[in-house]
Design a protein around this motif. Structure first.
Motif, short mmCIF file in Angstrom:
data_model
loop_
_atom_site.label_atom_id
_atom_site.label_comp_id
_atom_site.label_asym_id
_atom_site.label_seq_id
_atom_site.Cartn_x
_atom_site.Cartn_y
_atom_site.Cartn_z
N SER A 30 0.83 -1.21 0.00
CA SER A 30 0.00 0.00 0.00
C SER A 30 0.86 1.26 0.00
O SER A 30 0.50 2.26 -0.63
CB SER A 30 -0.93 0.00 1.21
OG SER A 30 -0.20 -0.10 2.42
N GLU A 31 2.01 1.22 0.68
CA GLU A 31 2.88 2.40 0.71
C GLU A 31 3.48 2.66 -0.66
O GLU A 31 3.58 3.82 -1.09
CB GLU A 31 4.00 2.20 1.74
CG GLU A 31 4.82 3.46 1.97
CD GLU A 31 5.76 3.34 3.15
OE1 GLU A 31 6.41 4.35 3.48
OE2 GLU A 31 5.85 2.24 3.74
N CYS A 33 2.15 1.82 -3.57
CA CYS A 33 1.08 2.34 -4.43
C CYS A 33 0.82 3.82 -4.13
O CYS A 33 0.60 4.63 -5.04
CB CYS A 33 -0.20 1.54 -4.21
SG CYS A 33 -0.10 -0.16 -4.83
N SER A 34 0.87 4.17 -2.83
CA SER A 34 0.63 5.55 -2.43
C SER A 34 1.74 6.46 -2.93
O SER A 34 1.47 7.57 -3.45
CB SER A 34 0.53 5.64 -0.91
OG SER A 34 0.42 6.98 -0.48
N ARG A 35 3.00 6.01 -2.80
CA ARG A 35 4.13 6.85 -3.23
C ARG A 35 4.14 7.05 -4.74
O ARG A 35 4.41 8.15 -5.23
CB ARG A 35 5.44 6.21 -2.78
CG ARG A 35 5.63 6.16 -1.26
CD ARG A 35 5.85 7.56 -0.68
NE ARG A 35 7.12 8.11 -1.09
CZ ARG A 35 8.26 7.97 -0.41
NH1 ARG A 35 8.25 7.29 0.74
NH2 ARG A 35 9.37 8.51 -0.84
N GLY A 37 1.49 6.87 -6.63
CA GLY A 37 0.32 7.70 -6.93
C GLY A 37 0.62 9.17 -6.74
O GLY A 37 0.14 10.02 -7.50
N ALA A 38 1.46 9.50 -5.73
CA ALA A 38 1.84 10.90 -5.48
C ALA A 38 2.67 11.45 -6.63
O ALA A 38 2.76 12.66 -6.81
CB ALA A 38 2.60 10.99 -4.17
N SER A 42 -0.23 5.62 -11.81
CA SER A 42 -1.24 4.69 -11.31
C SER A 42 -0.62 3.34 -11.01
O SER A 42 0.12 2.78 -11.82
CB SER A 42 -2.36 4.53 -12.35
OG SER A 42 -3.29 3.56 -11.93
N CYS A 43 -0.89 2.82 -9.82
CA CYS A 43 -0.35 1.52 -9.42
C CYS A 43 -1.38 0.80 -8.56
O CYS A 43 -1.79 1.31 -7.52
CB CYS A 43 0.96 1.68 -8.65
SG CYS A 43 1.67 0.12 -8.07
N GLU A 44 -1.82 -0.36 -9.00
CA GLU A 44 -2.80 -1.14 -8.26
C GLU A 44 -2.12 -2.26 -7.49
O GLU A 44 -1.13 -2.82 -7.94
CB GLU A 44 -3.84 -1.72 -9.22
CG GLU A 44 -4.62 -0.65 -9.98
CD GLU A 44 -5.61 -1.27 -10.96
OE1 GLU A 44 -5.79 -2.51 -10.91
OE2 GLU A 44 -6.18 -0.51 -11.76
N ARG A 45 -2.69 -2.62 -6.34
CA ARG A 45 -2.12 -3.66 -5.49
C ARG A 45 -2.00 -4.99 -6.23
O ARG A 45 -1.00 -5.70 -6.10
CB ARG A 45 -2.99 -3.84 -4.25
CG ARG A 45 -3.04 -2.62 -3.35
CD ARG A 45 -4.14 -2.77 -2.30
NE ARG A 45 -3.92 -3.94 -1.46
CZ ARG A 45 -3.19 -3.92 -0.32
NH1 ARG A 45 -2.63 -2.79 0.08
NH2 ARG A 45 -3.03 -5.01 0.38
#
Length: 333
Positions: A30-31, A33-35, A37-38, A42-45
């Motif tokens: 999740s981290e 994907c969040s980084r 995304g910032a 786009s990155c999905e789990r």
């Protein structure tokens, strides 16, 4: 577009893992994907595991471990270990010719090679032990020009200066430029030198790079003699910097055994020694007889003496007499 997006995603993912993670600091799914995304990526789990697998297929060795209930990813192997980076940083710190400003920049770059977490460790443990840094910021440009000239086998042009009592430049030859054939760049005792050949005088010389400015590469090729000297740089450096000047001579010295390390440091750890008494050793070494050699000898006083050749023993005694005589005259004035 989709293909380009995937390439950028993999590049940024690898950059993030290399710079921000290690075995003690993994990033959870999740981290990551969040980084990403910032960054606008786009990155999905569900696809991240496939991306990691692709990177591993290409030899990048992304490791994983459990971070809570998720998988965590990190890169363990790096080009440089912390001890290796520490050695490089200390070398930058110790080098006088690297200015204070440039030292800070280089240390930041070296530290970053270990990733952000290791960079913090390295810089937090940094001890600034060299406060005698030189101030010539042009040295980096000079090194670049000299190295380029050596590779291109061209001559160089430069001005050479000393510093006066106010720290101001005083140019030699009234500012007239030197034209020389560069042979090699040599680092010795905290200073950087360029070894050059002069066809006019058929001799070699050494110039401190931090005392050079206005360096230019000439469109003139160096001589065959200068090119041949490049194959002899190691031997030349040993003679020119450790005991420069004069003719090479084999001499036998006797010294206290507590100076064994000093002799090894000066003449190499392959120097053959024989213990002649409980606390005395003898070694045969090759030196060039010069003021540098005598200065090195005299610093040890009675702890070191020359056993042969006979003419050098006599010269040694004469220099001691001269020194005692000069000292006595000064004290009686």
């Amino acid at each position: 577009m989709q293909e380009n997006h995937q390439k950028i995603k993999l590049l940024k993912l690898m950059e993030l893992l290399k710079q921000e993670t290690d075995e003690l600091h993994p990033f959870s799914t999740s981290e990551i994907c969040s980084r990403l995304g910032a960054m606008g990526i786009s990155c999905e789990r569900r696809t991240l595991a496939k991306d990691i697998a692709l990177l591993n297929e290409q030899g990048f060795e992304v490791m994983w471990c459990k971070v809570g209930k998720e998988k965590g990813y990190y890169i363990e192997d790096r080009s440089f270990s912390v001890p290796e980076l520490k050695i490089l940083i200390d070398a930058v710190q110790a080098a006088n010719f690297i200015t204070e400003k440039k030292s800070v920049e280089l240390i930041d770059k070296i530290s970053a090679l270990g990733g952000s977490h290791r960079a913090d460790i390295l810089k937090n443990n940094l001890v600034c032990f060299n406060t005698c840094k030189h101030s010539n910021e042009m040295i980096y440009y000079s090194v670049g020009y000299l190295e380029e000239a050596i590779q291109q086998q061209n001559k160089v042009l430069f001005r050479y200066f000393d510093l006066d009592e106010n720290g101001e430049k005083v140019y030699r030859r009234d500012g007239h430029r030197y034209v020389v054939e560069p042979v090699a760049l040599v680092f010795y005792e905290d200073n950087y030198y360029v070894v050059v050949y002069s066809a006019k005088h058929d001799s070699t010389a050494n110039y401190r790079v931090d005392r050079m400015d206005s360096v230019e590469i000439l469109c003139e090729s160096v001589s065959q003699k200068a090119l041949a000297l490049r194959n002899e740089v190691a031997g030349y450096t040993e003679r020119a910097f450790k005991m420069y000047g004069g003719q090479p001579v084999d001499i036998v010295i006797e010294f206290d055994d507590k100076l064994i390390g000093v002799v090894y440091d000066k003449f190499g750890e392959n120097t053959k020694m024989i213990r002649t008494h409980e606390h005395r050793c003898v070694a045969t070494v090759k030196v060039q007889i010069s003021p540098t050699f005598w200065g090195w000898m005299f610093q040890f006083g009675k702890q070191m003496r020359i056993l042969s050749p006979a003419n050098l023993i006599e010269e040694w005694k004469n220099k001691i007499r001269e020194l005692i005589g000069d000292t006595f005259e000064e004290e009686t004035k």
